[in-house]
Design a protein around this motif. Sequence first.
Motif, PDB file in Angstrom:
ATOM      1  N   ASN A 254      48.490 -48.964 -16.866  1.00  0.00           N
ATOM      2  CA  ASN A 254      48.021 -50.079 -17.689  1.00  0.00           C
ATOM      3  C   ASN A 254      48.769 -51.375 -17.421  1.00  0.00           C
ATOM      4  O   ASN A 254      48.515 -52.376 -18.079  1.00  0.00           O
ATOM      5  N   THR A 255      49.706 -51.345 -16.495  1.00  0.00           N
ATOM      6  CA  THR A 255      50.500 -52.533 -16.200  1.00  0.00           C
ATOM      7  C   THR A 255      49.676 -53.537 -15.400  1.00  0.00           C
ATOM      8  O   THR A 255      48.947 -53.163 -14.480  1.00  0.00           O
TER       9      THR A 255
ATOM     10  N   ASP B 164      54.727 -53.156 -21.362  1.00  0.00           N
ATOM     11  CA  ASP B 164      54.531 -51.904 -22.084  1.00  0.00           C
ATOM     12  C   ASP B 164      55.780 -51.037 -22.109  1.00  0.00           C
ATOM     13  O   ASP B 164      55.725 -49.883 -22.534  1.00  0.00           O
TER      14      ASP B 164
ATOM     15  N   ALA C 110      55.275 -45.663 -23.866  1.00  0.00           N
ATOM     16  CA  ALA C 110      54.765 -45.677 -22.491  1.00  0.00           C
ATOM     17  C   ALA C 110      55.681 -44.901 -21.559  1.00  0.00           C
ATOM     18  O   ALA C 110      55.223 -44.108 -20.733  1.00  0.00           O
TER      19      ALA C 110
END
Length: 1291
Positions: free
Chosen positions: A952-953, A877, A528
């Motif tokens: 995407n957090t 991530d 990530a």
Amino acid sequence: MSSQATLNSQVRFADYFVVCGLDLSSGLELDVISGESQQSCSPIERSYKCKVLAHFPENLPWNPFDHQSVCMLSLPHGLRFRTQKQNLESEFHSFIITKEDGARCYGFSLVFFEEVSDKKLCSAMQTLQAMHLTELSSSRHSGRMRAFNTDNTRSLPRHFKLSTPLSKAAQSYYDSAKDTLYSSKSLSLICQLPFVHAANKFLSGLYQYSLSSGELSLESYVYNILHQVPLPLPGRCLTFNCFDELLLLQRPGNIAELPFFDFSLRAFFELLGVDIAIQLFTCLLLEHQVLLYSSVYQRLMLVAECSSILLFPFSWPHVYVPILPSSLQHFLDAPVPFVMGLHQSATSHPCASVDNQAICHVDIDNKRIHLPEELPPFPQRSDFIGEILEVMQRYGVEPDKCRPAGDRRGGGLRRKLSWSQESESGLVCVENSFMSSSLTGFLPSPTAGVMGMSRSDSESNSLMVLDCQGSPQEQYAAELRFNNAIREVFLNRFVHIFSAYEHFVIHPNQDMEQWLNCRESMQNFDKATFLSDQPEQQLPFLSRFIETQMFATLIDQKILSAWQPIEPSLRVFDKRIKLLRTRYGDSLVRTPCYEPCTTITDSELLLEKRLSGADTMAPIPSEICSNSSNRVPSGLFPVLNRDALNKEPSHRSRRRSSGQWRERSIHSAETTPTSEVAPSFAEPVQNQAPVLNKTAKQPKITDMSPAVIAQTNWSFVEKLLKDCKVKTKRMLVEKMGSEAVELGHAEPSIMGVEENTLVASLCDLLERVWSHGLHKKQGKSALWSHLLSFQELEECSDTSKPISPNFLTPDLSSMALEREEPTSGGSHSGRSSARSSRSSSRRQSPERRDRSIHEATLRPLPVSLTFDMRNVLAMTDIKTHIGYARAWVRLALEKKLLSKHLRTLLMDSSLLKTLYKRYAFLRCDDEKEQFLYHLLTLNAVDYYCYTNTYTNTKLPYRIVIFPSRKSPLTTANLWVSVTGTLGETSQIAVPHGFLEFVFHHKNLGLLTSMRVGHDNYGASPKFLVEHIVARNEVTGHTFKFPCGKWLGRGMDDGSIERLLVGEMVPRHVDSDELIESCMTPPRCRSPSIPRRSVDPKLSTPDMQQMLGETVNSIVKHFLRPRRSQDKGGLTQLLCGEGGLVPCLEQTFLLGFKSARLFGRNLYLWDFFARVRDQFEISLVDSSNSSCLEEEQEAAAAVMRLYCRLVEGIETQGEDLGKEGKLQLLICLAARDHLLHRMIPHIAATRACAEMFDENSFLRDASLCSFLTLILESLDEFDFILENSLTKGLQL
């Protein structure tokens, strides 16, 4: 393997000499597993089992002889027979034998045909021929004869008439009385390294020598190549005599040189073309299944080896069979990535069952490729191809020859690259299809000439020498130079793409054995964080490549290098990365600009040094057979003297004693440097020991004199400070955009650099600053190690203080908030008493509860270095310290707290003294202050580098609803739906009785709009909302959504759902000021107060100017670069304050007769609904007319679309009020390019005359024309609206 065996394996140029062919003692035996139909073809076309007739020596301990593999690959098509009517030229090809442990050795085979002198065998072939003819005659009644007659034959004798010599049937007919029978035989060498050029020269020369007379026996030459020609020392060059021609053997030896490679990359690109080669290269990198096709075996090996070597420093880790024998075609069903090569005549059956959508098919002979679906392009592909073509021109390779055949006239490559036909299954066909070509093995093409690989100077040679002048040695040297240049270009791409890969390697904290045992369940690379540093256009490829096995293998090798000697390929790669940083400095700014290769000249110096003169010369062949006499050529390759060839040389022991350099394995022996040449990446012998020795350290600064120490550190500190100044200025210039160029702060050439890469470069600089002068480095990130130490001290000093939920990570904070939910909306004054009586809070009196709900508030977020650290640590991530450090820097930069946090961190002088030496940059007070000042300048612009990177957090969002004092409660069930630049939520239920709550959701980006509504439930559902505030609890971004309107049937415009457009609250506005503004109505709209038709301060010219500025802002939005456009900005321009919707509303309200004597006042939507009714009447009248003019048809089309739009809004917008419906109408009309077209028709209706004064925009002709023209300027843009605006309405 014993040490003695290892020693011998490094001395020999060739391990074995092998002869394969027909064994007369065992007779003929059909090869039943050859994969071909043996009964349908004539006996001379069938494949028979071949055997190893002889191999010398008998066996070697370091490389046991594999009879089956050598025989199968030396004659891949098995034993074949031919007559004088067929092609009898010899063919050369190479092959690979892969052992059980994964080790490889290389084979080289020369296949030729020699006359069969055995009368019994000729008679047997004649008998088989007669049986075949008899079988064909007897099968005439079954229909096979009818199929046979399709070849324009009348009967079997005429079918096999020799009067048609070009027919296949005539060539396959054998008559022992008239024809001479030949059988295939191969001469092979088995070597440890792929010396293709030398092996081809030797085998071709040996075969030609066997056909002529000579003084020396054949055994003398074979003995010489096996026992007297050694491998050259790494970094050295050796020559040996090969049939009166001096051949050159050389091996790279420098620690930073590329591994040995002897195949021709010139031939590779001329066979495929640059475009197809890069696409094949991309398929290999992403580990697709790759199937190669060719009618020439050496082409299969050449393409497979060349495409694989270009992967360096990565290596292909899966099934690798460049030449797949006919008996092993069931391997094609393997559900794993593979590289396999199929002879063209063997592809009819196996490929029919292959899924073409997942496999890369490469037709080498026709220069065509069939790609898998959704193959991402290689990063900077066009620039990369341009650099390759430039290198080709420099080395005399015609670029036009390296382009696809269908692309030389300027046509671009299609997805399947000019396949002329496609079968129903998806496989590509070329005319009669390369899948259905002849099954005659080495039979030449009638139109293309001999297609074998036999001639030593043919295109199928191991190294294709085209366009090169001079002696064979000079031509071979030119090929080596070109190989070196191309390989450097490919390696340079990987070096630039992965120049910082070490930062993201997750090193284990256990020993090697424990790590290997749990390797499969561990992550060893912070993917990530790595992807967050990469340019956006490279993400489709890189996100897939870092998931491949070859990339994971390289990362594993990097981790294992901490416990054992580093792999040679990884060592070269790391050296090149170090060279890149040495050349450009660690201050190198990462940009998407293409960086061409600059190491070709340096690496070529080492090659030229070896080629300029041989270091040693191998002994020339001498007679070893005591009873030999002058040979008389018989046309057959003779049986060699086994005793003479198996005899070990007498001086072998002496050679071993002087060869101490041979103690390393053959694959790692290439590390010995060339000492006389020292390019930029070359290192002398004495400087290489520290690289190979893990415990060795670089010279300490304390070993220098005080003056040198002071000067060295002063120069380094000055350089760091200068780099910081340059980086911060460049970041500011990029954010300022074109305005900076106009003001003279930058050149236009530096514009367009992605913000992401500049921020990543700043992170690199901070790591360099924090790494300078450390007492002891801990972990990959010095900055994060310092932050952890600071956090630990803070926690130790605050143990007596109670933990506030505001200082916890999002997950813990939400748990604390759930315990405080009954009083979360209370005031500051009552919070302490509410906390003490939390258990009885749900039993409060209605009056107390009403007061707490009415007095909604918003607690400020902590401005704390450790608070941001905890939020970063909560990100699931991120896996590495370098990843946490970069996330923290991005978060602090976005919150405009980077300089402040770092100042707080550096104020702890005792911690600095513990971690850093006196000369460290962080302990130089003046330079440190200037450094923090430069970082402070970054607060002048807004960065969203955390929000836009970690998409995407999962983040916490706090919602606070501020109701009006007139209606602080509602019995209805409230809900909200939030939309941002990165996504939107579904309807989120507001906890009953609470106006403040927290929800967690995947990163929404910057919030743009919100829908709020309720279900109109209960006795008192009406609810007056002044404002709603939404705050990202990590980044601190606060958004204010003004409302000031009722939610409830019969109130205001009857809406129970409203769209609110957000505006970001500046960071300088504190919570108290924000709360005070949110408790003040944005504008008073109540049923008891008459509505004003329009603001009396705005005159008609003011409205025209306002509308012009609004449209101009929208046009500017669309004219910006696409990467800077976002749907959120368009939402604000359409529905926000001063947007198109409120401007048009003000415009339409001018002269609108809204007041009525009886009943409620009219809304603009009432007018547009009446227009819809009148349009429907007009459409009915026009439908009754038999003929309409063109203008009438256009007007009818506009009216029809308008009616559908209004009808759809009425149907799907039941919960919307009249103002919400008008807002939706304007947005959808702008999206569908209807806005300016409907104005003239609306102005012409009777409803317009009845409901507007003459001075209105719709009644005044000039104002109506102005309105139409200014809205027409929006017609050329495509409006992509958020779902929150359109409610999913599609017409």
